[in-house]
Write an enzyme that holds these catalytic residues in place. Structure first.
Site, PDB file in Angstrom:
ATOM      1  CE  LYS A 117      -4.261  -2.011   1.579  1.00  7.75           C
ATOM      2  NZ  LYS A 117      -3.817  -3.417   1.788  1.00  7.75           N
TER       3      LYS A 117
HETATM    4  C1  LIG Z   1      -4.442  -4.490   1.197  1.00  5.62           C
HETATM    5  C2  LIG Z   1      -3.675  -5.764   1.085  1.00  5.62           C
HETATM    6  C3  LIG Z   1      -4.048  -6.786   0.180  1.00  5.62           C
HETATM    7  C4  LIG Z   1      -5.304  -6.694  -0.668  1.00  5.62           C
HETATM    8  O1  LIG Z   1      -5.206  -5.730  -1.662  1.00  5.62           O
HETATM    9  P1  LIG Z   1      -6.510  -5.222  -2.455  1.00  5.62           P
HETATM   10  O2  LIG Z   1      -6.052  -4.078  -3.239  1.00  5.62           O
HETATM   11  O3  LIG Z   1      -7.504  -4.861  -1.398  1.00  5.62           O
HETATM   12  O4  LIG Z   1      -6.985  -6.357  -3.286  1.00  5.62           O
HETATM   13  C5  LIG Z   1      -3.258  -7.910   0.097  1.00  5.62           C
HETATM   14  N1  LIG Z   1      -2.151  -8.058   0.866  1.00  5.62           N
HETATM   15  C6  LIG Z   1      -1.758  -7.102   1.745  1.00  5.62           C
HETATM   16  C7  LIG Z   1      -0.544  -7.338   2.575  1.00  5.62           C
HETATM   17  C8  LIG Z   1      -2.495  -5.925   1.881  1.00  5.62           C
HETATM   18  O5  LIG Z   1      -2.111  -4.982   2.763  1.00  5.62           O
END
Ligand SMILES: *Cc1c(COP(=O)(O)O)cnc(C)c1O
Length: 476
Positions: A117
């Site tokens: 993120k």
């Molecule tokens: C947010 C997150 C996901 C999922 O991502 P999306 O964009 O919601 O599909 C997967 N793995 C981790 C470690 C995350 O923080």
């Protein structure tokens, strides 16, 4: 480049107008009117940009195709400031690592909070600061987090002019490492609010505050959730970076497997593919919360109740509905906004589900859009973490393990490289790594002793009025 709503609102907007907005006024999600197309010469140019000038240059060249209301020199400076080796650990920013026959890992989690993120949120922080200064405005970001999103938002916004963050989280329910990451921030513009309750209580408080339109206006409340188009756009860049690292010529194709929850990450892959990046398959990997796997197998999209949403050892994928999914369905339906509105507005609110299983556009979705899917359980996660460590000496986190498990089932004959997006580092989910391997994962040196740092957090009952009062008091 103008943006429209998936539910057919007549307004068309520029990038910076939707940057600070969440949903469109009709409840839809924003998408560009059309996806810019990359031809062979442009792809060669982007390949050169990444290899010779780096990720920031690649990001600039791609973002520029979608953003016409930030001068090129400014956008260039924002990308250069965001994607540095200092912030992301390596000059490649998203290095590709070979794992085994036909399978590669693209590292997306070497940013400040060790989850993918950061890739988008760090850019968002700089874009917000830039645009708020240009407008002479301020923004108070109110959010709810059970872990990754909140910390990525705080590390992106800390110290930024014109922005404050009020982040609620369920008191005592995040991992000690995640709590330490967020609560050790001493920046004046970052406010941690630990709510005596569960994550749903935090989300309800955020909704209640946002639904008080007078309060929202007076205190300039905004959000940074995963439906924000700028976050999705920032993620498109690393699909290109993965492709140009895995291939030598534009005639080659690659596939991606993406650990998925809200469909944000993999939706960026869909955008990259729609622009003409030679992606063969986009494989959606879910955990026990298999809303998306069910859809791609059957055409049925069924939102889960909270009782039906499992708490798993890949918690960032524990979702009851996939909030970005509407974007893909809009494209799947040939951009029919009326039908998208009928499905996501009416059918979901009345029946909690819709079924495209008999729709011919669903039948050839795999062929046209490359989507496949699979799911992974706690036992699969443990086995995959163990196996990957024993055979390759590589420790992967629980979400990435869901991806590797599903990727192995979808890699075909191995002629097309399969890139698994690594979405977090194992240290964030140490308990499950301990369970799988019998020892703790390696901790990056900069996090040594983080749990012992002084904590800046306000504990509060699950009470909307108290949260509002806290915001008012800290907005002076
Ligand atoms: C947010 C997150 C996901 C999922 O991502 P999306 O964009 O919601 O599909 C997967 N793995 C981790 C470690 C995350 O923080």
């Amino acid at each position: 480049m103008l943006y429209l709503s998936t539910r057919g609102h007549p307004d068309r907007k520029h990038f910076c107008d939707i940057l600070l907005e969440g949903l469109a006024p009709d409840g839809g999600l924003y998408l560009p009117e059309r996806y810019p197309q990359i031809d062979d010469a442009q792809l060669t140019q982007l390949r050169k940009a990444y290899h010779e000038q780096g990720y920031a240059e690649l990001a600039f060249q791609i973002l520029q195709l979608f953003i016409d209301d930030i001068p090129a020199a400014d956008l260039h400076a924002l990308c250069a400031k965001t994607y540095t080796a200092e912030v992301f650990g390596t000059g490649e920013i998203v290095p590709l690592r070979h794992l085994e026959d036909g399978l590669w890992l693209e590292a997306l989690s070497n940013g400040p909070t060790l989850a993918f993120k950061d890739m988008a949120m760090q850019l968002l922080g700089n874009l917000f600061e830039y645009e708020l200064a240009r407008r002479g405005e301020t923004l108070n970001i109110l959010g709810a987090t059970s872990g990754d999103t909140g910390s990525a938002a705080e590390y992106a916004m800390k110290g930024k002019q014109g922005v404050r963050v009020f982040m609620t989280s369920p008191h005592g329910r995040m991992s000690p490492f995640q709590q330490a990451q967020m609560f050790s921030l001493q920046d004046e513009n970052i406010h941690n609010i630990a709510i005596e309750g569960v994550f749903d209580d935090c989300q309800d408080i955020v909704k209640a505050v946002s639904n008080d339109l007078d309060f929202k206006r007076q205190y300039k409340i905004g959000t940074v959730n995963s439906i924000n188009w700028a976050r999705l756009l920032a993620q498109v860049v690393y699909y290109f970076a993965g492709y140009v690292q895995a291939t030598e010529t534009n005639a080659e194709r690659v596939s991606f497997t993406v650990p998925s929850g809200n469909f944000g990450n993999v939706c960026a892959g869909h955008v990259a593919r729609s622009m003409g990046l030679p992606i063969d398959k986009l494989v959606v990997a879910t955990n026990e919360n298999d809303v998306l796997d069910e859809f791609f197998r059957t055409g049925v999209y069924r939102v889960r109740s909270s009782a039906d949403t499992h708490e798993t050892s890949s918690p960032s994928m524990d979702i009851s509905k996939a909030s970005n999914f509407e974007r893909f369905v809009f494209d799947l339906l040939g951009r029919d906004a009326a039908q998208t509105r009928a499905l996501f507005g009416d059918a979901l609110s009345k029946q909690g589900r819709f079924d495209l299983g008999q729709d011919p556009r669903f039948a050839d979705a795999a062929a046209r859009y490359g989507f496949e899917s699979g799911m992974s359980t706690h036992a699969d996660r443990l086995a995959t973490i163990r196996d990957t460590f024993q055979r390759h000496g590589v420790t992967i986190d629980t979400h990435t393990a869901d991806g590797v498990k599903v990727a192995r089932e979808h890699r075909g004959d191995g002629t097309v490289p399969m890139i698994v997006l690594e979405t977090a580092l194992p240290i964030k989910f140490a308990e499950t790594i301990q369970e799988a391997l019998g020892h703790s994962p390696e901790r990056p040196a900069k996090f040594d002793g983080i749990e012992d740092l002084p904590k800046r957090v306000q504990v509060m009952p699950a009470d909307v009025q108290q949260v509002k009062a806290y915001i008012v008091q800290n907005c002076k």
